[in-house]
Design a protein around this motif. Sequence first.
Motif, PDB file in Angstrom:
ATOM      1  N   ALA A  53       0.812  -1.099  -0.122  1.00 55.31           N
ATOM      2  CA  ALA A  53      -0.110   0.028   0.038  1.00 55.31           C
ATOM      3  C   ALA A  53       0.698   1.348  -0.157  1.00 55.31           C
ATOM      4  O   ALA A  53       0.343   2.342  -0.588  1.00 55.31           O
ATOM      5  N   LEU A  54       2.153   1.184   0.399  1.00 49.79           N
ATOM      6  CA  LEU A  54       3.039   2.376   0.682  1.00 49.79           C
ATOM      7  C   LEU A  54       3.887   2.362  -0.378  1.00 49.79           C
ATOM      8  O   LEU A  54       4.718   3.122  -0.515  1.00 49.79           O
ATOM      9  N   CYS A  55       4.048   1.375  -1.120  1.00 49.28           N
ATOM     10  CA  CYS A  55       4.952   1.156  -2.513  1.00 49.28           C
ATOM     11  C   CYS A  55       6.436   1.096  -1.789  1.00 49.28           C
ATOM     12  O   CYS A  55       7.204   1.719  -2.320  1.00 49.28           O
ATOM     13  N   LEU A  56       6.307   0.189  -0.984  1.00 46.31           N
ATOM     14  CA  LEU A  56       7.766   0.081  -0.290  1.00 46.31           C
ATOM     15  C   LEU A  56       8.150  -1.233  -0.298  1.00 46.31           C
ATOM     16  O   LEU A  56       7.316  -2.181  -0.387  1.00 46.31           O
ATOM     17  N   PRO A  57       9.541  -1.618  -0.392  1.00 46.22           N
ATOM     18  CA  PRO A  57      10.115  -2.853  -0.061  1.00 46.22           C
ATOM     19  C   PRO A  57       9.608  -3.291   1.227  1.00 46.22           C
ATOM     20  O   PRO A  57       9.852  -2.673   2.126  1.00 46.22           O
ATOM     21  N   PRO A  58       9.266  -4.566   1.267  1.00 48.93           N
ATOM     22  CA  PRO A  58       8.816  -5.271   2.487  1.00 48.93           C
ATOM     23  C   PRO A  58       9.742  -5.052   3.505  1.00 48.93           C
ATOM     24  O   PRO A  58       9.666  -4.876   4.892  1.00 48.93           O
ATOM     25  N   ASP A  59      11.089  -5.189   3.177  1.00 47.36           N
ATOM     26  CA  ASP A  59      12.462  -5.169   4.133  1.00 47.36           C
ATOM     27  C   ASP A  59      12.292  -3.905   4.877  1.00 47.36           C
ATOM     28  O   ASP A  59      13.318  -3.744   5.846  1.00 47.36           O
ATOM     29  N   GLU A  60      11.709  -2.994   4.090  1.00 47.05           N
ATOM     30  CA  GLU A  60      11.858  -1.477   4.714  1.00 47.05           C
ATOM     31  C   GLU A  60      10.986  -1.136   5.897  1.00 47.05           C
ATOM     32  O   GLU A  60      11.165  -0.415   6.763  1.00 47.05           O
ATOM     33  N   LEU A  61      10.081  -2.299   6.189  1.00 48.37           N
ATOM     34  CA  LEU A  61       9.090  -2.212   7.670  1.00 48.37           C
ATOM     35  C   LEU A  61       9.165  -3.434   8.282  1.00 48.37           C
ATOM     36  O   LEU A  61       9.982  -4.381   8.077  1.00 48.37           O
ATOM     37  N   ASN A  62       8.965  -3.119   9.568  1.00 54.56           N
ATOM     38  CA  ASN A  62       9.075  -4.165  10.657  1.00 54.56           C
ATOM     39  C   ASN A  62       7.816  -4.276  11.488  1.00 54.56           C
ATOM     40  O   ASN A  62       6.936  -3.143  11.365  1.00 54.56           O
ATOM     41  N   ALA A  63       7.493  -5.029  12.168  1.00 57.08           N
ATOM     42  CA  ALA A  63       6.394  -5.200  13.154  1.00 57.08           C
ATOM     43  C   ALA A  63       6.350  -4.022  13.938  1.00 57.08           C
ATOM     44  O   ALA A  63       4.911  -3.597  14.100  1.00 57.08           O
ATOM     45  N   ASP A  64       7.118  -3.297  14.632  1.00 59.10           N
ATOM     46  CA  ASP A  64       7.110  -2.313  15.496  1.00 59.10           C
ATOM     47  C   ASP A  64       6.438  -0.929  14.629  1.00 59.10           C
ATOM     48  O   ASP A  64       5.779  -0.345  15.116  1.00 59.10           O
ATOM     49  N   LEU A  65       7.116  -0.838  13.459  1.00 58.60           N
ATOM     50  CA  LEU A  65       6.901   0.380  12.788  1.00 58.60           C
ATOM     51  C   LEU A  65       5.191   0.354  12.356  1.00 58.60           C
ATOM     52  O   LEU A  65       4.501   1.192  12.129  1.00 58.60           O
ATOM     53  N   VAL A  66       4.678  -0.837  12.050  1.00 58.05           N
ATOM     54  CA  VAL A  66       3.297  -1.149  11.246  1.00 58.05           C
ATOM     55  C   VAL A  66       2.513  -0.949  12.709  1.00 58.05           C
ATOM     56  O   VAL A  66       1.359  -0.316  12.529  1.00 58.05           O
ATOM     57  N   GLN A  67       2.844  -1.430  13.535  1.00 56.09           N
ATOM     58  CA  GLN A  67       2.212  -1.281  14.997  1.00 56.09           C
ATOM     59  C   GLN A  67       2.022   0.107  15.376  1.00 56.09           C
ATOM     60  O   GLN A  67       0.910   0.594  15.761  1.00 56.09           O
ATOM     61  N   VAL A  68       3.084   0.878  15.261  1.00 58.38           N
ATOM     62  CA  VAL A  68       2.864   2.244  15.592  1.00 58.38           C
ATOM     63  C   VAL A  68       1.771   3.029  14.549  1.00 58.38           C
ATOM     64  O   VAL A  68       0.973   3.843  14.869  1.00 58.38           O
ATOM     65  N   ALA A  69       1.663   2.928  13.223  1.00 56.60           N
ATOM     66  CA  ALA A  69       0.828   3.276  12.395  1.00 56.60           C
ATOM     67  C   ALA A  69      -0.497   2.617  12.804  1.00 56.60           C
ATOM     68  O   ALA A  69      -1.414   3.439  12.696  1.00 56.60           O
ATOM     69  N   PHE A  70      -0.840   1.533  13.378  1.00 57.08           N
ATOM     70  CA  PHE A  70      -1.992   0.961  13.587  1.00 57.08           C
ATOM     71  C   PHE A  70      -2.496   1.889  14.918  1.00 57.08           C
ATOM     72  O   PHE A  70      -3.664   2.112  15.051  1.00 57.08           O
ATOM     73  N   LEU A  71      -1.647   2.142  15.814  1.00 54.78           N
ATOM     74  CA  LEU A  71      -1.895   2.520  17.047  1.00 54.78           C
ATOM     75  C   LEU A  71      -2.278   4.027  16.726  1.00 54.78           C
ATOM     76  O   LEU A  71      -3.251   4.550  17.342  1.00 54.78           O
ATOM     77  N   THR A  72      -1.528   4.504  15.800  1.00 58.51           N
ATOM     78  CA  THR A  72      -1.883   5.961  15.296  1.00 58.51           C
ATOM     79  C   THR A  72      -3.369   6.274  14.851  1.00 58.51           C
ATOM     80  O   THR A  72      -4.278   7.020  15.153  1.00 58.51           O
ATOM     81  N   CYS A  73      -3.885   5.092  13.876  1.00 62.33           N
ATOM     82  CA  CYS A  73      -5.355   4.995  13.685  1.00 62.33           C
ATOM     83  C   CYS A  73      -6.111   4.716  14.501  1.00 62.33           C
ATOM     84  O   CYS A  73      -7.236   5.621  14.804  1.00 62.33           O
ATOM     85  N   SER A  74      -5.820   4.113  15.459  1.00 63.38           N
ATOM     86  CA  SER A  74      -6.787   3.678  16.603  1.00 63.38           C
ATOM     87  C   SER A  74      -6.936   4.799  17.502  1.00 63.38           C
ATOM     88  O   SER A  74      -7.969   5.091  18.113  1.00 63.38           O
ATOM     89  N   TYR A  75      -5.867   5.562  17.890  1.00 68.50           N
ATOM     90  CA  TYR A  75      -5.851   6.764  18.844  1.00 68.50           C
ATOM     91  C   TYR A  75      -6.836   7.848  18.144  1.00 68.50           C
ATOM     92  O   TYR A  75      -7.773   8.265  18.953  1.00 68.50           O
ATOM     93  N   GLU A  76      -6.530   8.008  17.088  1.00 68.45           N
ATOM     94  CA  GLU A  76      -7.610   9.130  16.338  1.00 68.45           C
ATOM     95  C   GLU A  76      -8.996   8.648  16.403  1.00 68.45           C
ATOM     96  O   GLU A  76      -9.663   9.653  16.445  1.00 68.45           O
ATOM     97  N   LEU A  77      -9.040   7.203  16.148  1.00 63.93           N
ATOM     98  CA  LEU A  77     -10.552   7.117  16.254  1.00 63.93           C
ATOM     99  C   LEU A  77     -11.258   7.003  17.388  1.00 63.93           C
ATOM    100  O   LEU A  77     -12.390   7.557  17.716  1.00 63.93           O
TER     101      LEU A  77
END
Length: 273
Positions: A53-77
């Motif tokens: 979705a971000l047009c990034l190579p998978p190896d540039e992401l890790n579980a912690d970064l994805v979790q931060v994005a998900f928490l940002t989504c949940s916090y604003e909601l």
Amino acid sequence: EEDIEVNDPLLRFFEHCEKFVALVEENDTALHQVDAFKEGPEMKRVLERVAGALCLPPDELNADLVQVAFLTCSYELAIKNVTSPWCSLFSEEDAKVLEYLNDLKQYWKRGYGYDINSRSSCSLFQDIFQQLDKAMEESKSSKPISSPVIVQIGHAETLQPLLSLMGFFKDEEPLRANNYARQAQRRFRSGRIVPYAANLLFVLYHCEGATAPRDEYQLQLLLNEQPLPFQHSNQSIALYADLKDYYWDILQNCHFEEECRLPKQNSTAADEL
């Protein structure tokens, strides 16, 4: 105008429990199930979808970064009641996987993962029943209740161990990195148990029409303003005497100093299972 007492040893027991701090809080291996799930197939699929979705190579992401994005989504909601752009990165299945990741952490750090997580809260549990006993004795002697309402304010880290000590929301199978699918209907869901402004209310009733002294006092629990059925009866109201019998071992045999004392010999968090 009421006096406010700061009692961190009672409500922040987890900071004062040497055994918990050493074997769980500061132990890099205590959350090995969480670390294993981050590297597991479910999280890898989430990483691949988010990277795409971000047009990034998978190896540039890790579980912690994805979790931060998900928490940002949940916090604003949760806080602003708005759908954050970050939410568009995740499918419903992604959300379930990331929810399980957080539940794993709470399970092993604040819940049933290690005995010391919940046993460290026994001083708070005993204090609650001491206050209830005092109110009951004052009622029996027809005295005014000296403390008709007691309000204690802590955090989710205060409530989750206490609820685990009392046996609530315990699954037959422990939450582990390799049983995500089997835990789809799990009871231990930290976001529902201790959401924002989580609260646990103990309500003691004096039943004047009781036919026996043992039946005269009853107790109700409310978790997040909803009746919480008791473990021993699955009823939302219990005889106070029956409840004390059910929790007799914790009330009599759980001693904070002993529970939280580090063993003299070398030990690991796994020894607490």
